[in-house]
Write a protein that holds these residues in place. Sequence first.
Motif, mmCIF file in Angstrom:
data_model
loop_
_atom_site.group_PDB
_atom_site.id
_atom_site.type_symbol
_atom_site.label_atom_id
_atom_site.label_comp_id
_atom_site.label_asym_id
_atom_site.label_seq_id
_atom_site.Cartn_x
_atom_site.Cartn_y
_atom_site.Cartn_z
ATOM 1 N N PHE A 276 -7.910 2.619 -26.063
ATOM 2 C CA PHE A 276 -7.576 3.424 -27.065
ATOM 3 C C PHE A 276 -8.116 5.002 -26.679
ATOM 4 O O PHE A 276 -9.279 4.948 -25.852
ATOM 5 C CB PHE A 276 -7.949 2.802 -28.266
ATOM 6 C CG PHE A 276 -7.057 1.751 -28.854
ATOM 7 C CD1 PHE A 276 -6.519 0.526 -28.376
ATOM 8 C CD2 PHE A 276 -6.665 2.146 -30.193
ATOM 9 C CE1 PHE A 276 -5.768 0.103 -29.117
ATOM 10 C CE2 PHE A 276 -5.879 1.472 -30.978
ATOM 11 C CZ PHE A 276 -5.059 0.354 -30.402
ATOM 12 N N ALA B 114 -12.480 -0.971 -29.011
ATOM 13 C CA ALA B 114 -13.794 -0.736 -29.583
ATOM 14 C C ALA B 114 -14.245 0.841 -29.447
ATOM 15 O O ALA B 114 -13.701 1.508 -28.528
ATOM 16 C CB ALA B 114 -14.837 -1.516 -28.912
ATOM 17 N N MET C 132 -8.633 -2.841 -25.216
ATOM 18 C CA MET C 132 -10.163 -2.349 -25.583
ATOM 19 C C MET C 132 -9.888 -1.220 -26.881
ATOM 20 O O MET C 132 -9.755 -0.188 -26.562
ATOM 21 C CB MET C 132 -10.580 -1.592 -24.365
ATOM 22 C CG MET C 132 -10.462 -2.446 -23.162
ATOM 23 S SD MET C 132 -11.338 -4.073 -23.231
ATOM 24 C CE MET C 132 -12.270 -3.685 -22.210
ATOM 25 N N LYS D 122 -7.004 10.126 -19.732
ATOM 26 C CA LYS D 122 -7.771 8.974 -19.653
ATOM 27 C C LYS D 122 -6.822 7.741 -18.954
ATOM 28 O O LYS D 122 -7.615 6.950 -18.516
ATOM 29 C CB LYS D 122 -8.090 8.463 -21.220
ATOM 30 C CG LYS D 122 -9.145 9.330 -21.811
ATOM 31 C CD LYS D 122 -9.714 8.972 -23.230
ATOM 32 C CE LYS D 122 -10.769 9.852 -23.602
ATOM 33 N NZ LYS D 122 -10.969 9.747 -25.054
ATOM 34 N N LYS E 15 -9.269 6.127 -16.379
ATOM 35 C CA LYS E 15 -9.766 4.773 -16.862
ATOM 36 C C LYS E 15 -9.114 3.795 -15.915
ATOM 37 O O LYS E 15 -9.265 2.588 -15.907
ATOM 38 C CB LYS E 15 -9.587 4.401 -18.207
ATOM 39 C CG LYS E 15 -10.243 5.678 -19.136
ATOM 40 C CD LYS E 15 -11.433 4.848 -19.675
ATOM 41 C CE LYS E 15 -11.975 6.148 -20.818
ATOM 42 N NZ LYS E 15 -13.325 5.508 -21.446
ATOM 43 N N LEU F 115 -13.857 -0.209 -20.184
ATOM 44 C CA LEU F 115 -12.499 -0.135 -19.958
ATOM 45 C C LEU F 115 -12.179 0.054 -18.366
ATOM 46 O O LEU F 115 -11.355 -0.739 -17.676
ATOM 47 C CB LEU F 115 -11.721 0.779 -20.923
ATOM 48 C CG LEU F 115 -10.484 1.291 -20.704
ATOM 49 C CD1 LEU F 115 -9.600 -0.064 -20.447
ATOM 50 C CD2 LEU F 115 -9.733 2.342 -21.559
HETATM 51 N N1 CTP Z 1 -14.572 2.545 -23.867
HETATM 52 C C1 CTP Z 1 -15.158 1.755 -23.032
HETATM 53 N N2 CTP Z 1 -16.412 1.926 -22.688
HETATM 54 C C2 CTP Z 1 -17.164 2.903 -22.864
HETATM 55 C C3 CTP Z 1 -16.162 3.950 -23.557
HETATM 56 C C4 CTP Z 1 -15.032 3.793 -24.229
HETATM 57 O O1 CTP Z 1 -14.617 0.513 -22.681
HETATM 58 N N3 CTP Z 1 -18.395 3.229 -22.523
HETATM 59 C C5 CTP Z 1 -12.881 2.292 -23.971
HETATM 60 C C6 CTP Z 1 -12.558 2.431 -25.552
HETATM 61 O O2 CTP Z 1 -12.762 1.124 -25.866
HETATM 62 C C7 CTP Z 1 -11.434 3.052 -25.610
HETATM 63 C C8 CTP Z 1 -11.286 3.977 -24.385
HETATM 64 O O3 CTP Z 1 -12.392 3.480 -23.589
HETATM 65 O O4 CTP Z 1 -10.449 2.010 -25.452
HETATM 66 C C9 CTP Z 1 -11.241 5.437 -24.749
HETATM 67 O O5 CTP Z 1 -12.566 5.529 -25.617
HETATM 68 P P1 CTP Z 1 -12.788 7.101 -26.096
HETATM 69 O O6 CTP Z 1 -14.210 6.972 -26.954
HETATM 70 O O7 CTP Z 1 -11.804 7.590 -26.621
HETATM 71 O O8 CTP Z 1 -13.204 7.570 -24.881
HETATM 72 P P2 CTP Z 1 -14.409 7.925 -23.904
HETATM 73 O O9 CTP Z 1 -14.523 7.190 -22.473
HETATM 74 O O10 CTP Z 1 -15.556 7.725 -24.624
HETATM 75 O O11 CTP Z 1 -14.428 9.668 -23.815
HETATM 76 P P3 CTP Z 1 -14.722 10.798 -24.364
HETATM 77 O O12 CTP Z 1 -15.655 10.254 -25.754
HETATM 78 O O13 CTP Z 1 -15.258 11.866 -23.565
HETATM 79 O O14 CTP Z 1 -13.329 11.293 -25.318
#
Ligand code: CTP
Length: 412
Positions: free
Chosen positions: A337, A287, A285, A351, A355, A321
């Motif tokens: 990621f 994105a 993942m 995370k 996650k 994710l």
């Molecule tokens: N991700 C996801 N769905 C979301 C948000 C994030 O699948 N709604 C996935 C991203 O593709 C990535 C991972 O979660 O693999 C972490 O994304 P990131 O943006 O770093 O983390 P967030 O969960 O959004 O946390 P924060 O913004 O609070 O750091």
Amino acid sequence: MDRKRILLIVGGGIAAYKACELIRLLKKRGHTVRCVLTPAGAEFITPMTLAALSEQPVHTSLFDLKDESEMGHIELSREADLVVVCPGTANLIARMANGLCDDLATTLLLATDKPILVAPAMNVRMWQHPATRRNVARLRADDTVVMEPDEGIMACGEFGPGRLPESSVIVEAIERELARPIPARLLGVVAPPPPQGPLTGKRILVTAGPTHEPIDPVRYIANRSSGKQGFAIAGALAQLGADVTLVAGPVTLATPPGVTRIDIETAREMAAAVENALPADAAVMVAAVADWHVDAAATKIKKRADGTPPALALVQNPDILATVAHSARRPRLVIGFAAETNDVIAHARAKLTSKGCDWIVANDVSGDVMGGDRNSIHLVTTTGVEDWPELPKDQVAERLAQRIAQALTEQA
Ligand code: CTP
């Protein structure tokens, strides 16, 4: 039978007028007909007649700038389901048999990746001439269907085979061809075989790019993700033989060879596309999913006269994710990621647990990583942290694909 698209090439013979009846019958059967008229054909029938009957533009010249900008000759030769030459004159058949391509009709016939059917019409002696016999045999050996002409009194007063078959018989032959599988020679040119490698037989899901969350029909919430790293990973996995589905947000990147791409715009659309793409052996993942959306206005939000800005009520998006990692159809290997601007490793470790994934690829996005061509990452797993040197994104992708191949073969 289903409605099909027929490219009809009208050659220059007295039977050219019979193309009109053919168009009428094909249209009655629900097919679409697009006509190409050779210069010799235009001596017998006008482009206007064919355009009126087919209700489509008629193409006459290879070097027509307007036609070429609207639909190039290669595209014209490929968009049909079948190419029909009617009437097929001795001259057109001879040029086809020899692979000549000095006008629009012959260029289309050489460039097409679709089957060709010829309904011949010519004088009996021309049909029986050894040169025509040779040309017809050669075309048939090349998988072109050449119908037998009818026998009877000809326009020139002579008797024998050479008359254009009845229009209803040509329609039957056309529908028979449309129902037949496409010859192997034509299929062979479409795509090279997928590469074989350690991931052959494995299904891998990759998400990449940003998501756009509409505010109203013209505005949206987005982020700086270019999709480059995710696309490179999808491509590297396909190179190792994987069957890759890439769910991509709005980006301007070409689909890597051998990858099946599904374009989405919002996080909720990405969540649905990911759900549809399961089961998979691994999910990567990449994105940069927008964390929030707003309930989009149906019409453009206007500025207010008193200057007060509109309030945007943010609603949290699904965590794709985490949903995949906790689903009943969880892939064996789930990789997330983490884009961080500070305390990269600590946030990545947090995370990994929150996650529920197996690995987190952590990158520091405080510099110009988003949109740039290089990436410096840390691979955080349940057993430790690997610090990779700063590398171009495609090398990060290759290295990660190798690690994924290793993990999936060890686990198998
Ligand atoms: N991700 C996801 N769905 C979301 C948000 C994030 O699948 N709604 C996935 C991203 O593709 C990535 C991972 O979660 O693999 C972490 O994304 P990131 O943006 O770093 O983390 P967030 O969960 O959004 O946390 P924060 O913004 O609070 O750091």
